[in-house]
Each structure stands twice: as C-alpha cells, then as structure tokens.
Design an enzyme around this catalytic site. Structure first.
Site, PDB file in Angstrom:
ATOM      1  CG  HIS A 356      -0.306   0.080   2.545  1.00  0.00           C
ATOM      2  ND1 HIS A 356       0.048   1.267   3.136  1.00  0.00           N
ATOM      3  CD2 HIS A 356       0.048  -0.880   3.427  1.00  0.00           C
ATOM      4  CE1 HIS A 356       0.584   1.038   4.315  1.00  0.00           C
ATOM      5  NE2 HIS A 356       0.603  -0.260   4.518  1.00  0.00           N
ATOM      6  CB  CYS A 375       0.926  -4.036   5.423  1.00  0.00           C
ATOM      7  SG  CYS A 375      -0.579  -5.000   5.668  1.00  0.00           S
TER       8      CYS A 375
END
Length: 452
Positions: A356, A375
């Site tokens: 992301h 992440c």
C-alpha cells in the site's frame, strides 16, 4: 466479550507463525545430500501428452543438442556435468544422475561415431531433465502459498529440452541455470566455491532454499525482499524497476508468502489492528482528547462485524483500550492522514498482508526500514500501479474503497534473502528478523553463524 478482528478487516494480522518446514535445508546445512529417487514409471506417466523427451527428439529430427552445430563441441555437456558433480549444493545426491555412465558415453562420442554421439546426447538429456525437475520441486522454505499454483512445478521434458535447443548460448544457459531464477543461479555459483568460509556457506544454503521458491524467469511478477526492504518488478527474467519499501518491525515481521494481486482499492479505509489501536491510538486519545480522533479521521465501532454501529468515542474507556483490557474497532477514513495513502494492492490472504501507499514518506529515507505492522508500504505506489495496469490509476470521485480489478493477475513473492547477488559477488544482509540465527541454531550451526 469483544470479538477479534477477522483477517479481511484487520490491516495486518498478528505476527504470522507457520510450522517450520526446513527439513531439506536441515539436510543441506548439515552437509547431508537429499537422496532423490530415480525417475519412475509414475514420473513418466505424469508427463503431459506430447511433452516427453522422445517426442522432443522426434520433433527435432533426432538431432543432437549437446555437441554444438558441428557435433564436435561438447562444452554444454561439460557444463552440465559440472552441475551434476556439485548437485549436493542443491540438496541432491549426485549419484542420482549416473555421472560415470555419462562420462563413458562422452568418451565414446569422441571417436566421431554418430551412433555414439546420439547415445551420449540422449543420456545427457535424460540427466538434464531429471536434474531440472528435481530442482523445480516444491521448496521447503517457510513460505505461505496463498495461491498454490505458484509453488515450483517440474517442467515437462520437452519444454526444457526445447528451451536448451533454442538458446542462443546453450553453454551459458546451462552454467547460469537459466531455468531457475537469477538469484538462485548466482547464489549457487557462490556456494560451490571451495574457498567459501563455513559461516557464509551455511547462510548461503539457507538462502538458496528460499531462492528456490521463487519463480522461473517467465512472465511478470513482483519480488519483495523483506531483509533488504526493497521491491522489484520483473518481466521475463529481467528486473525492469525497483523501489524502497517499509516492512514490518521485528515484533510484527512481514511473513514470506506467494500470492496473486487481483485488484487495487483506491481511496481505501484503514481498519486499524487492535494491537496498534492499543499501542498508538488510545494513548494519543488519552493525551490529546477526543479531538485527536476527529483530526485524524478515525471512526469507532463496537465490533468487527460488517454491520457494527458507530460508537460515541466519549463512551469508550480509552485507558482500558490502551492497556489491553478492552477492545474497539477503529477505522480511518480516506484522506491525507490515512495510513493506506491513495491505494492498496490486494492479494487476499489469511495474514492480512498487502502492498500500500503511505503518507509517511520520510520513513523511506531511513537505512533500516522496519516500521510497519507487517504490511508493505511503497515508496511510489502510483508507479507500481502504472506498471501493473499500463496506465495511471485515479479514483472516480471521493467514494471510499473503489475497486479496480486487474485484467491479468500478477504474482507477488515476499521473501527473506539475507544473501543477495550484487555486482559479481554475494552481499550478506543483517538478519533483521533473527530467522537465520534461529534456523541455523535448529540445524546445529549456531557456532558458525556467530562467527559471521
């Protein structure tokens, strides 16, 4: 009793743990070759119709492929024998390939007899096919295979022999192990150097097994090396672009996994994992008051149910949330402060890991980039989107969670390589997640590791 967040809503699952699957690496690191059973009728039966070695030779006019155009240059054959003699580096037993028989056949072919040359050529091809298929078996590295079709699969004999026959430089094709990925071939070359110190040899063996889980050099895929905090974009065996990334801090280590990116979410929400709510958000609410939540775009929900109602933040015991006695679901609205930035690239998995964007670009300038909850934060998410889609991605208005499907899924491999090829040598990276030390300790190599 509060409910834990499902992985689909949590931005990052708790540190992912999988059972150790390093039996092969154990055998290799301890200096023991893995005995591979000879090819059987079942192996032959598993070969798709039209893909056997016999069918390759029939389609190739029974011409030899290991002796050069003039049938007097067995350089490719010698390169293959070099690999077979050192097959222990790959965790394989060199006796599997009947090297003495091949050497005798090569000596007979040196007489100039076409029949002897053809017989030697067939033996070389059989050994080559067996070796390649052994190498492309499923890796024992501790990898989460989200999409099982991404596991290494043995190629058909005709496919491998055709690749060799059509290569512009068959000798290089064999020496560089072009049927594997570039990382594997270069690490393997370093591993067979007899002057390699024992500590580096043990580390190379661990990393070679991780590299074997990576794809063959065809098509498009993304490679993330969490140990280096870098992402690479690959096309047909070439790295075409790369960027820095932020990966998980040691307490929330980014797992090794292989999956397919299926879509991108524009203007994403961020569903904050409960531990990060306790560590970051609740203490700031206690310090700055409820205005902190509004300024950062946070919403509070009673539970992780999709239809859970909004809560009045004033009714929450934030001290209990901060010390873990209570739990609430926090969701951050799209906007300039959103932890996901402009977009997130989705490859649904039970660990809740994805790539992301990030508003915290300053973290990408750090030498050690371990700041996330697991992440992967991207240096330049729009650039990755351009590569994936062939066009810029822009949201249609301000609506949240705008899904943009990829026409063709693109694989992403997240690995942990602490030994990487670099300008003709191998560079050893810090073991930021302590995985090397733990693995080598399990394998009885802790002393060697400590001397690194």
């Amino acid at each position: 009793m509060t409910r834990r967040a499902p992985a689909s809503l949590k931005g990052r699952a708790a540190e992912h743990r999988l059972p150790a699957r390093l039996m092969l690496a154990a055998l290799v690191a301890c200096g023991v070759s893995q005995a591979v059973a000879p090819a059987t009728a079942a192996t032959v039966a598993a070969t798709p119709a039209g893909q056997s070695a016999d069918e390759f030779y029939a389609a190739h006019g029974d011409r030899p492929i290991w002796f050069g155009p003039a049938l007097n240059d067995p350089a490719a054959a010698r390169a293959l024998l070099d690999l077979l003699r050192t097959a222990e580096a790959d965790g394989l037993d060199p006796r599997r390939y009947d090297i003495a028989r091949i050497e005798a056949a090569l000596a007979a072919a040196g007489s100039g007899s076409l029949a002897a040359t053809a017989a030697a050529d067939r033996l070389l091809s059989e050994a080559f096919v067996a070796f390649v298929r052994d190498l492309r078996r499923a890796s024992s590295a501790d990898m989460m295979w989200v999409d099982s079709d991404l596991r290494p699969m043995p190629p058909a004999p005709r496919e491998m022999l055709s690749a060799l026959a059509s290569s512009a430089d068959p000798v290089r094709f064999v020496r560089q192990m072009d049927w594997m990925n570039p990382v594997y071939g270069r690490l393997r070359q370093a591993l067979v150097d007899p002057s390699l110190p024992p500590a580096e040899r043990a580390l190379l063996r661990l990393n070679l097994e991780r590299a074997r889980a990576l794809p063959a050099p065809t098509g498009r895929y993304i490679l993330v090396n969490a140990a280096a905090a870098r992402l690479e974009m690959h096309e047909d065996g070439r790295m075409v672009d790369s960027m820095r990334v932020v990966v998980g801090k040691p307490a929330h280590a980014t797992p090794m996994l292989a999956a397919r990116i299926r879509y991108t979410s524009l203007n994403p929400y961020w569903n904050v994992p409960p531990d990060l709510t306790a560590e970051r958000i609740a203490p700031n609410v206690l310090k700055e008051g409820l205005s902190y939540l509004k300024a950062k775009g946070y919403q509070v929900f009673a539970s992780w149910d999709e239809d859970s109602p909004l809560l009045d933040p004033a009714t929450v015991d934030w001290a209990a949330v901060a010390d873990g006695r209570s739990e609430v679901r926090i969701r951050q609205l799209p906007g300039p402060h959103n932890g996901m930035g402009l977009m997130k690239f989705m490859f649904p998995n039970r660990a809740g890991i994805y790539l992301h964007d990030t508003p915290q670009k300053e973290l990408l300038s750090e030498a050690s980039r371990m700041f996330s909850g697991g992440c992967i934060r991207l240096e330049d998410a729009p650039r990755l989107a351009q590569w994936l889609y062939g066009r810029p991605l822009k949201p249609a208005g301000s609506a949240p969670e705008q899904r943009v499907d990829l026409k063709d899924d693109v694989a992403v491999f997240i690995t942990y390589l602490t030994a990487v090829p670099e300008q003709g040598r191998v560079a050893f990276l810090p073991d930021v997640y302590d995985r090397d030390r733990q693995a080598l300790a399990r394998l009885g190599s802790a002393g060697q590791f400590a001397s690194r």
